[in-house]
Design a protein around this motif. Structure first.
Motif, PDB file in Angstrom:
ATOM      1  N   LEU A 350       0.985  -1.125   0.093  1.00  0.00           N
ATOM      2  CA  LEU A 350      -0.085  -0.069  -0.086  1.00  0.00           C
ATOM      3  C   LEU A 350       0.765   1.165   0.159  1.00  0.00           C
ATOM      4  O   LEU A 350       0.462   2.262  -0.663  1.00  0.00           O
ATOM      5  N   THR A 351       2.003   1.162   0.593  1.00  0.00           N
ATOM      6  CA  THR A 351       3.052   2.315   0.675  1.00  0.00           C
ATOM      7  C   THR A 351       3.399   2.821  -0.834  1.00  0.00           C
ATOM      8  O   THR A 351       3.325   4.018  -1.157  1.00  0.00           O
ATOM      9  N   ASN A 352       3.425   1.947  -1.626  1.00  0.00           N
ATOM     10  CA  ASN A 352       3.902   2.233  -3.008  1.00  0.00           C
ATOM     11  C   ASN A 352       2.497   2.723  -3.805  1.00  0.00           C
ATOM     12  O   ASN A 352       2.849   3.305  -4.915  1.00  0.00           O
ATOM     13  N   ILE A 353       1.451   2.221  -3.422  1.00  0.00           N
ATOM     14  CA  ILE A 353       0.190   2.489  -4.052  1.00  0.00           C
ATOM     15  C   ILE A 353       0.218   4.149  -4.124  1.00  0.00           C
ATOM     16  O   ILE A 353      -0.435   4.761  -4.905  1.00  0.00           O
ATOM     17  N   CYS A 354       0.867   4.531  -3.002  1.00  0.00           N
ATOM     18  CA  CYS A 354       0.563   6.085  -2.584  1.00  0.00           C
ATOM     19  C   CYS A 354       1.353   6.990  -3.717  1.00  0.00           C
ATOM     20  O   CYS A 354       1.016   8.169  -4.014  1.00  0.00           O
ATOM     21  N   PHE A 355       2.175   6.334  -4.464  1.00  0.00           N
ATOM     22  CA  PHE A 355       2.817   7.124  -5.410  1.00  0.00           C
ATOM     23  C   PHE A 355       1.840   7.711  -6.518  1.00  0.00           C
ATOM     24  O   PHE A 355       1.987   8.529  -7.311  1.00  0.00           O
ATOM     25  N   LEU A 356       0.615   6.757  -6.539  1.00  0.00           N
ATOM     26  CA  LEU A 356      -0.492   7.409  -7.598  1.00  0.00           C
ATOM     27  C   LEU A 356      -0.595   8.755  -7.591  1.00  0.00           C
ATOM     28  O   LEU A 356      -1.139   9.435  -8.357  1.00  0.00           O
ATOM     29  N   GLY A 357      -0.562   9.342  -6.035  1.00  0.00           N
ATOM     30  CA  GLY A 357      -1.012  10.674  -6.050  1.00  0.00           C
ATOM     31  C   GLY A 357      -0.167  11.603  -6.917  1.00  0.00           C
ATOM     32  O   GLY A 357      -0.579  12.723  -7.480  1.00  0.00           O
ATOM     33  N   LEU A 358       1.187  11.253  -6.978  1.00  0.00           N
ATOM     34  CA  LEU A 358       2.146  11.998  -8.148  1.00  0.00           C
ATOM     35  C   LEU A 358       1.645  12.105  -9.117  1.00  0.00           C
ATOM     36  O   LEU A 358       1.683  13.147 -10.114  1.00  0.00           O
ATOM     37  N   GLU A 359       1.121  10.833  -9.732  1.00  0.00           N
ATOM     38  CA  GLU A 359       0.960  10.658 -11.207  1.00  0.00           C
ATOM     39  C   GLU A 359      -0.465  11.541 -11.530  1.00  0.00           C
ATOM     40  O   GLU A 359      -0.697  11.926 -12.569  1.00  0.00           O
ATOM     41  N   ILE A 360      -1.400  11.572 -10.223  1.00  0.00           N
ATOM     42  CA  ILE A 360      -2.687  12.207 -10.726  1.00  0.00           C
ATOM     43  C   ILE A 360      -2.264  13.624 -10.907  1.00  0.00           C
ATOM     44  O   ILE A 360      -2.783  14.282 -11.867  1.00  0.00           O
ATOM     45  N   GLY A 361      -1.481  14.399 -10.191  1.00  0.00           N
ATOM     46  CA  GLY A 361      -0.921  15.748 -10.245  1.00  0.00           C
ATOM     47  C   GLY A 361      -0.464  15.911 -11.663  1.00  0.00           C
ATOM     48  O   GLY A 361      -0.481  17.013 -12.262  1.00  0.00           O
ATOM     49  N   MET A 362       0.552  14.779 -12.160  1.00  0.00           N
ATOM     50  CA  MET A 362       0.920  15.080 -13.387  1.00  0.00           C
ATOM     51  C   MET A 362       0.080  15.051 -14.502  1.00  0.00           C
ATOM     52  O   MET A 362       0.335  15.773 -15.658  1.00  0.00           O
ATOM     53  N   LEU A 429      -1.190  12.910   1.003  1.00  0.00           N
ATOM     54  CA  LEU A 429      -1.738  12.409  -0.357  1.00  0.00           C
ATOM     55  C   LEU A 429      -2.050  13.472  -1.517  1.00  0.00           C
ATOM     56  O   LEU A 429      -1.460  13.660  -2.496  1.00  0.00           O
ATOM     57  N   VAL A 430      -2.919  14.567  -0.814  1.00  0.00           N
ATOM     58  CA  VAL A 430      -3.113  15.568  -1.947  1.00  0.00           C
ATOM     59  C   VAL A 430      -2.077  16.546  -1.895  1.00  0.00           C
ATOM     60  O   VAL A 430      -2.027  16.905  -3.016  1.00  0.00           O
ATOM     61  N   ALA A 431      -1.170  16.665  -1.021  1.00  0.00           N
ATOM     62  CA  ALA A 431       0.164  17.292  -1.278  1.00  0.00           C
ATOM     63  C   ALA A 431       0.996  16.824  -2.285  1.00  0.00           C
ATOM     64  O   ALA A 431       1.630  17.591  -2.967  1.00  0.00           O
ATOM     65  N   SER A 432       0.990  15.342  -2.460  1.00  0.00           N
ATOM     66  CA  SER A 432       1.600  14.806  -3.606  1.00  0.00           C
ATOM     67  C   SER A 432       1.137  15.078  -4.897  1.00  0.00           C
ATOM     68  O   SER A 432       1.872  15.171  -5.683  1.00  0.00           O
ATOM     69  N   VAL A 433      -0.200  15.287  -5.032  1.00  0.00           N
ATOM     70  CA  VAL A 433      -1.041  15.893  -6.125  1.00  0.00           C
ATOM     71  C   VAL A 433      -0.568  16.923  -6.629  1.00  0.00           C
ATOM     72  O   VAL A 433       0.027  17.265  -7.722  1.00  0.00           O
ATOM     73  N   VAL A 434      -0.255  17.978  -5.800  1.00  0.00           N
ATOM     74  CA  VAL A 434       0.259  19.264  -5.985  1.00  0.00           C
ATOM     75  C   VAL A 434       1.617  19.009  -6.353  1.00  0.00           C
ATOM     76  O   VAL A 434       2.054  19.730  -7.421  1.00  0.00           O
ATOM     77  N   GLY A 438       3.492  20.261 -10.255  1.00  0.00           N
ATOM     78  CA  GLY A 438       4.692  20.995 -10.414  1.00  0.00           C
ATOM     79  C   GLY A 438       5.885  20.608 -11.002  1.00  0.00           C
ATOM     80  O   GLY A 438       6.330  21.116 -11.876  1.00  0.00           O
ATOM     81  N   ILE A 439       6.245  19.134 -10.634  1.00  0.00           N
ATOM     82  CA  ILE A 439       7.166  18.349 -11.295  1.00  0.00           C
ATOM     83  C   ILE A 439       7.134  18.545 -12.689  1.00  0.00           C
ATOM     84  O   ILE A 439       8.136  18.856 -13.636  1.00  0.00           O
TER      85      ILE A 439
END
Length: 528
Positions: A350-362, A429-434, A438-439
């Motif tokens: 589940l920890t690695n599933i959290c990377f999807l937040g970054l992908e949603i932001g992209m 998680l929402v912070a990772s979307v933001v 940006g990235i």
């Protein structure tokens, strides 16, 4: 396969045109050298008048007019999109492989009898392979064409990824991952050239984000793909590498059968060779043949020019910006286990599933394409009204200025100081979307700005940018675990946020003063 079909099309075109050429031998006392457009010569009306070739004549082969369907810039819109997606697919596969080892770090370290910090070198060596391979990729693509280089390097990439899956010990794994990264570096440098082969200035506004969002999604989706392999009782950690092998095989087959050659000078070289074959005259040459630049000469330039450009302010600043982002991104591969795993008690999967937040932001960055296309169109019309043929490269900075550069420190500060068990997991998680938004905005701005600012020297500029960011990121993966463990998530993310705060004004500063900075450069373009 598509390259062969292109060659057949060129042969058919030459077959049609060469019926209008007749030969005669003419001797002259003082031979002169003429550089003409062979395309215009072949397009003339049929006549009985022979073409008189002088001893030193050179007929420069060109396209059959501005609408020549063999010119990659005249491919149909659907074919251009398909080709861009194929380049993006290669980039996605090779960049995903850089991160798929992260979810199985603990299991691999235990099996190979090394510490987790040492095992993180498997990722670091892969990134260092990217850095070294980037120096070789551009000259080979300019000498041999994009398609052949993509096909050969992707095959070798898959071969060495498979070898690393079978590695008997830690040392073999590190070395084989380095070589795999070396061959996987091709799309990181050549993709910009492939996109420039296909799209004009206006079209690149929406074509390049299509590539950048897909490419940057690789190291984000990679850990998601292999998230549960490490904790599964049915598979070993080596299946993370086998997943890369399967993706590479699929991508290679698609590229082999459907990827066309986009490098125009090589296509004209094929055309010139076919004309010489059918006419028996050696006077017909492509520009790439007339320039007499051998592969050895191209490699010499590739080894020297990028580092001669190391004093260019624009390149140094942009490389620094991407380097900081890559430090944050690739230390996340180990850092997420501290940010989400330790704080919220999530399991390894589940920890690695959290990377999807970054992908949603992209993916959210795609909503910027239309408004920036409108801005680019307005600036291009203004440039034409002023008698200039092109927009200023600074227009490409809008992706970074529309919230991109500000989103990165906001996302890092937000994630760092809400990463408490007493705060909902949805906050980081929402912070990772933001942060993801940006990235990808900064990545898109940097690449497009460097390409437009340096034009014929863009390959060398991108080589330096790639070399710098992957060299530093490769080294930083080794300190990721000690950094998060000793500093804690709050201060680790705060330090990275502070670095990005210093760089956040850069797109705005270059938008205002970039033109003046370019005027002092030996390599950058001026008014165009």
């Amino acid at each position: 396969m598509q390259s062969y079909l292109q060659y057949r099309s060129i042969k058919s075109c030459v077959d049609r045109h060469c019926t209008h050429i007749s030969h005669s031998d003419a001797s002259v006392d003082k031979p002169e050298k003429y550089i003409l457009s062979c395309a215009r010569r072949l397009e003339r009306e049929p006549t009985d008048e022979p073409v008189n070739f002088k001893e030193n004549d050179v007929y420069l082969v060109g396209w059959d007019g501005p609408d020549d369907p063999l010119n990659p810039k005249n491919f149909s819109f659907a074919k251009k999109i398909r080709t861009t997606l194929l380049v993006s697919l290669i980039a996605f596969v090779v960049t995903a492989a850089s991160a798929t080892d992260a979810p199985v770090l603990k299991q691999a370290a235990k099996d190979l009898h090394v510490s987790e910090v040492a095992e993180s070198l498997a990722t670091g060596s892969f990134l260092l392979g990217y850095a070294v391979g980037a120096v070789f990729a551009a000259p080979f693509s300019e000498a041999l064409g994009r398609n052949l280089v993509y096909i050969v390097t992707l095959f070798l990439f898959g071969l060495f990824v498979m070898a690393s899956a079978l590695a008997p010990n830690f040392g073999a794994q590190v070395v084989l991952r380095f070589i795999a990264g070396f061959f996987g570096s091709t799309p990181l440098v050549c993709s910009g050239g492939s996109i420039a082969d296909l799209w004009n200035q206006m079209e690149k506004t929406y074509a390049f984000p299509l590539y950048s969002i897909t490419c940057f999604g690789g190291p984000i989706v990679g850990p998601v793909i292999t998230s549960f392999i490490g904790v599964s009782h049915l598979t070993s950690w080596r299946w993370a590498e086998w997943m890369n092998v399967f993706m590479t095989i699929l991508a290679w087959l698609i590229v082999f059968f459907f990827m066309p050659e986009t490098f125009g000078p090589l296509l004209l070289k094929w055309k010139a060779a076919e004309i010489r074959k059918q006419t028996g005259q050696d006077h017909f040459k492509a520009e790439i043949e007339v320039s007499h630049r051998s592969l050895k000469a191209r490699l010499k330039v590739a080894f020297t020019r990028p580092f001669l450009m190391a004093l260019e302010p624009i390149i140094i600043l942009m490389a620094l910006y991407l380097t900081v982002l890559y430090i944050a991104l690739f230390t996340f591969l180990n850092g997420y286990s501290f940010i989400f795993g330790d704080t919220y008690g999530l399991g390894q999967g589940l920890t690695n599933i959290c990377f999807l937040g970054l992908e949603i932001g992209m993916l959210l960055a795609a909503f910027l394409v239309y408004p920036i296309w409108r801005i680019t169109k307005r600036d291009l019309e203004k440039a034409h009204s002023e008698g200039r043929r092109s927009i200023d490269p600074e227009v490409r900075l809008w992706f970074g200025m529309l919230g991109g550069s500000i989103s990165i420190p906001i996302g890092l500060f937000w994630m760092g100081w809400t990463d408490y068990a007493s705060v909902s997991i949805w906050s980081p998680l929402v912070a990772s979307v933001v942060l993801g938004y940006g990235i990808v905005c900064i990545f898109t701005s940097v690449y497009m700005y460097v390409i437009d600012s340096y034009e014929i020297y863009a390959a060398s500029a991108l080589t330096l940018v790639t070399f710098m960011r992957y060299t530093v990121a490769g080294g930083m993966t080794e300190v990721g675990i000690p950094f998060y463990k000793n500093m804690g998530t709050h201060w680790t993310l705060t330090i990275m946020a502070c670095l990005t705060v210093l760089l956040a004004p850069l797109p705005y500063a270059l938008y205002i003063w970039g033109k003046k900075i370019r005027s002092f450069s030996k390599y950058a373009v001026g008014d165009i």
